[in-house]
Design a protein around this motif. Structure first.
Motif, mmCIF file in Angstrom:
data_model
loop_
_atom_site.group_PDB
_atom_site.id
_atom_site.type_symbol
_atom_site.label_atom_id
_atom_site.label_comp_id
_atom_site.label_asym_id
_atom_site.label_seq_id
_atom_site.Cartn_x
_atom_site.Cartn_y
_atom_site.Cartn_z
ATOM 1 N N ASN A 140 0.839 -1.157 0.102
ATOM 2 C CA ASN A 140 0.030 -0.044 0.033
ATOM 3 C C ASN A 140 0.723 1.164 -0.133
ATOM 4 N N GLY A 141 1.851 1.504 -0.891
ATOM 5 C CA GLY A 141 2.587 2.393 -1.240
ATOM 6 C C GLY A 141 3.496 2.609 0.090
ATOM 7 N N LYS A 142 4.011 1.814 1.032
ATOM 8 C CA LYS A 142 4.855 1.966 2.114
ATOM 9 C C LYS A 142 6.135 0.875 1.941
ATOM 10 N N MET A 143 6.971 1.110 2.247
ATOM 11 C CA MET A 143 8.331 0.125 2.152
ATOM 12 C C MET A 143 9.193 0.058 3.338
ATOM 13 N N ALA A 144 9.468 -1.091 3.624
ATOM 14 C CA ALA A 144 10.641 -1.347 4.605
ATOM 15 C C ALA A 144 11.562 -1.870 4.159
ATOM 16 N N ILE A 145 12.803 -1.542 4.679
ATOM 17 C CA ILE A 145 14.100 -2.280 4.158
ATOM 18 C C ILE A 145 14.733 -3.305 5.485
ATOM 19 N N ILE A 146 15.144 -4.195 5.101
ATOM 20 C CA ILE A 146 15.783 -5.077 6.095
ATOM 21 C C ILE A 146 17.224 -5.307 5.820
ATOM 22 N N ASP A 147 18.097 -4.977 6.966
ATOM 23 C CA ASP A 147 19.441 -5.176 6.558
ATOM 24 C C ASP A 147 20.088 -4.681 5.418
ATOM 25 N N PRO A 148 20.160 -3.418 5.029
ATOM 26 C CA PRO A 148 20.522 -2.933 3.782
ATOM 27 C C PRO A 148 22.020 -2.941 3.764
ATOM 28 N N GLU A 149 22.566 -2.811 2.674
ATOM 29 C CA GLU A 149 23.838 -2.965 2.461
ATOM 30 C C GLU A 149 24.248 -1.438 2.223
ATOM 31 N N ARG A 150 25.778 -1.177 2.185
ATOM 32 C CA ARG A 150 26.310 0.160 2.095
ATOM 33 C C ARG A 150 25.705 0.887 1.209
ATOM 34 N N ASP A 151 25.578 0.653 -0.239
ATOM 35 C CA ASP A 151 25.107 1.520 -1.206
ATOM 36 C C ASP A 151 23.424 1.381 -1.333
ATOM 37 N N GLN B 26 16.940 -3.139 11.277
ATOM 38 C CA GLN B 26 18.324 -4.096 11.510
ATOM 39 C C GLN B 26 18.255 -5.180 12.501
ATOM 40 N N THR B 27 18.363 -6.460 11.946
ATOM 41 C CA THR B 27 18.257 -7.817 12.753
ATOM 42 C C THR B 27 19.476 -7.667 13.733
ATOM 43 N N HIS B 28 20.572 -6.960 13.473
ATOM 44 C CA HIS B 28 21.704 -7.140 14.504
ATOM 45 C C HIS B 28 22.712 -6.299 13.797
ATOM 46 N N PRO B 29 23.639 -5.550 14.616
ATOM 47 C CA PRO B 29 24.860 -4.972 14.070
ATOM 48 C C PRO B 29 26.012 -5.864 13.209
ATOM 49 N N HIS B 30 25.709 -5.817 12.094
ATOM 50 C CA HIS B 30 26.501 -7.019 11.234
ATOM 51 C C HIS B 30 27.998 -6.620 11.434
ATOM 52 N N ALA B 31 28.675 -7.765 11.321
ATOM 53 C CA ALA B 31 30.054 -7.704 11.361
ATOM 54 C C ALA B 31 30.724 -7.966 9.992
ATOM 55 N N ASP B 32 29.988 -8.477 9.030
ATOM 56 C CA ASP B 32 30.681 -8.553 7.716
ATOM 57 C C ASP B 32 30.552 -7.339 6.697
ATOM 58 N N PHE B 33 29.820 -6.539 6.961
ATOM 59 C CA PHE B 33 29.635 -5.399 6.036
ATOM 60 C C PHE B 33 29.082 -4.247 6.888
ATOM 61 N N VAL B 34 29.396 -3.246 6.038
ATOM 62 C CA VAL B 34 28.928 -1.817 6.665
ATOM 63 C C VAL B 34 27.241 -1.657 5.956
ATOM 64 N N SER B 35 26.419 -1.145 6.827
ATOM 65 C CA SER B 35 25.042 -1.036 6.444
ATOM 66 C C SER B 35 24.865 0.543 6.128
ATOM 67 N N SER B 36 23.758 0.916 5.275
ATOM 68 C CA SER B 36 23.344 2.176 5.070
ATOM 69 C C SER B 36 22.216 2.486 5.843
ATOM 70 N N HIS B 37 21.779 2.190 6.871
ATOM 71 C CA HIS B 37 20.561 2.396 7.655
ATOM 72 C C HIS B 37 20.542 3.826 8.092
ATOM 73 N N LEU B 38 21.655 4.520 8.270
ATOM 74 C CA LEU B 38 21.679 5.839 8.781
ATOM 75 C C LEU B 38 21.485 6.639 7.579
ATOM 76 N N GLU B 39 22.100 6.315 6.846
ATOM 77 C CA GLU B 39 22.033 7.135 5.484
ATOM 78 C C GLU B 39 20.721 7.150 4.921
ATOM 79 N N ILE B 40 19.935 5.953 4.736
ATOM 80 C CA ILE B 40 18.776 5.944 4.407
ATOM 81 C C ILE B 40 17.782 6.767 5.243
#
Length: 443
Positions: free
Chosen positions: A21-32, A52-66
């Motif tokens: 219905n026109g709304k979007m959620a993102i789960i565990d986004p990558e850096r870009d 964020q399911t947890h603070p990932h160790a193997d990649f940097v997430s873009s949650h704050l940028e989004i």
């Protein structure tokens, strides 16, 4: 439910978008974040939630940028102790996204602050398990002994994972679709399937973690034989807990110089053949020519977090793409400058006399740079010295230099990096790379 799975192959990472219905959620986004913006636009949707399911160790997430660019709310467990603006999302909490309900379940085990998101719409259910439940496996429990807001010993986390698998998913139907954050090739688990999704019913019957077993048996299986931990993992947990800087401005400020030279630590991302024809002294050849090469994993294992280096690329047109790959693990701020090479001060790598090596292997010191788990399954050369690539810069001084050194791995990618490291670390030593010729010596 309109669910989109995004895959970043070099890190075997899955992220997700849910639209209703026109709304979007993102789960565990990558850096870009650009692909998520593009998907939202294509679906005429507004991004309203990032989870964020947890603070990932193997990649940097873009949650704050989004969040900064869209105003979307970031949700994560209160146990994470996030330093960015967020709302907590734990047992009993839910979000309405159009016709979809998103519910949080605390599922510790991979990390103390892991959550699973259960999405329901009508009679359809999907679960986004982060690094808790994989296809065929569960997340490793040994990454959070010294980083993050809430730390735990591997044995404590393994016990938590047993409780999670035994009790946390019991009320969900077998038809629930399982969407993990990683697939085969990730270092966040050890026996991950090639499949990108599954059902909870299939995992209950086919995943070892759901078998009828004691807690002690479960913990032993989970803790035994986990892969090595790259040095950048803890670094990424801390970045994700604080939130990374916006990607493009960070990359844009890195100096670029064509046809020049450099000194000090140098990471040369060109292919092996180009590197061996001519490279700068002090260079480590970590190839990034292929989109599927594990470049991020290996540079994050060889080069320490915050260690400054010069980056050598093949041509200007690839600069942003290659810096984007470095930024996936938060290493872009360590780059002093990006350069292409002039013809000055280049060193050529000598080729191994393969016939002489075959006839007289005892005249050489052979160094095996494969992972310990691979070596334990069988050595290719019985007298080879064991020096896994992720430790080689620290252990190279233990390698004798009275004979020429031949470096090998399983296919050539790691031996190219390993031989370049030994060229730098062992002064006056003769170093050869067996490279893809290793296939001639395998059974």
């Amino acid at each position: 439910m309109n669910i989109k799975q995004f895959e970043y192959k070099p890190l075997s990472h899955f992220s997700y978008a849910i639209v209703s219905n026109g709304k979007m959620a993102i789960i565990d986004p990558e850096r870009d974040p650009q692909q998520y913006y593009d998907f939202a636009k294509a679906n005429n949707a507004k991004i309203t939630a990032i989870i964020q399911t947890h603070p990932h160790a193997d990649f940097v997430s873009s949650h704050l940028e989004i969040h900064k660019n869209t105003g979307a709310t970031i949700y994560n467990s209160k146990k994470l102790g996030a330093d960015y603006p967020h709302e907590t999302f734990d047992d009993g909490d839910s979000i309405n996204l159009g016709n979809v309900n998103l519910k949080a379940i605390n599922t510790p085990g991979h990390s103390p602050d892991s959550i699973t998101i259960v999405a329901t719409e009508g009679d359809k259910t999907a679960m986004f398990t982060g690094d808790t439940l994989f296809i065929g496996d569960v997340g490793r429990p040994d990454l959070r002994e010294s980083v993050g807001n809430l730390t735990a010993k591997r044995e404590e986390l393994a016990e938590m994972m047993y409780d999670t698998v035994t009790n946390k998913f019991n009320n969900l139907p077998d038809e629930t679709i399982v969407y993990p954050a990683h697939g085969a090739g990730s270092l966040c688990g050890k026996n991950l399937s090639d499949a990108a999704s599954s059902t909870l019913g299939d995992e209950r019957t086919g995943n070892w973690a759901f078998k009828d077993q004691s807690k002690e048996q479960f913990m032993k299986t989970l803790l035994d034989g986990q892969p090595f931990i790259p040095s950048y993992f803890g670094f990424n947990v801390d970045i994700n807990k604080a939130g990374a800087d916006n990607l493009d401005p960070t990359i844009d400020q890195i100096p670029f110089i064509e046809n020049t030279t450099a000194t000090g630590l140098i990471v040369d991302m060109r292919n092996e053949a180009s590197f061996k024809k001519g490279h700068l002294k002090g260079s480590i050849n970590v190839q990034a020519e292929s989109d599927t090469a594990k470049f991020e994993t290996w540079i994050g294992s060889i080069v320490a977090p915050k260690e400054k280096f010069t980056l050598v690329i093949d041509k200007k047109e690839n600069k942003d793409k290659l810096l984007n790959r470095l930024a996936k693990i938060g290493y872009e701020k360590q780059v002093k400058k990006v350069i292409t090479l002039s013809d000055d001060d280049l060193v050529k790598t000598e080729a191994l006399d393969l016939e002489d090596f075959k006839k007289n292997p005892d005249n050489y010191t052979i160094v095996d740079v494969r992972n310990r788990s691979e070596i334990e399954q069988g050595k290719i050369f019985e007298k080879a010295l064991e020096h896994p690539l992720y430790e080689l810069r620290q252990t190279s001084n233990q390698i004798p230099t009275n004979k020429p050194i031949v470096v090998h791995c399983a296919g050539g990618y790691r031996s190219a990096a390993g031989s370049s490291i030994l060229e730098n670390e062992l002064e006056n030593a003769t170093v050869y790379d067996l490279s893809d010729a290793i296939e001639q010596f395998k059974d």
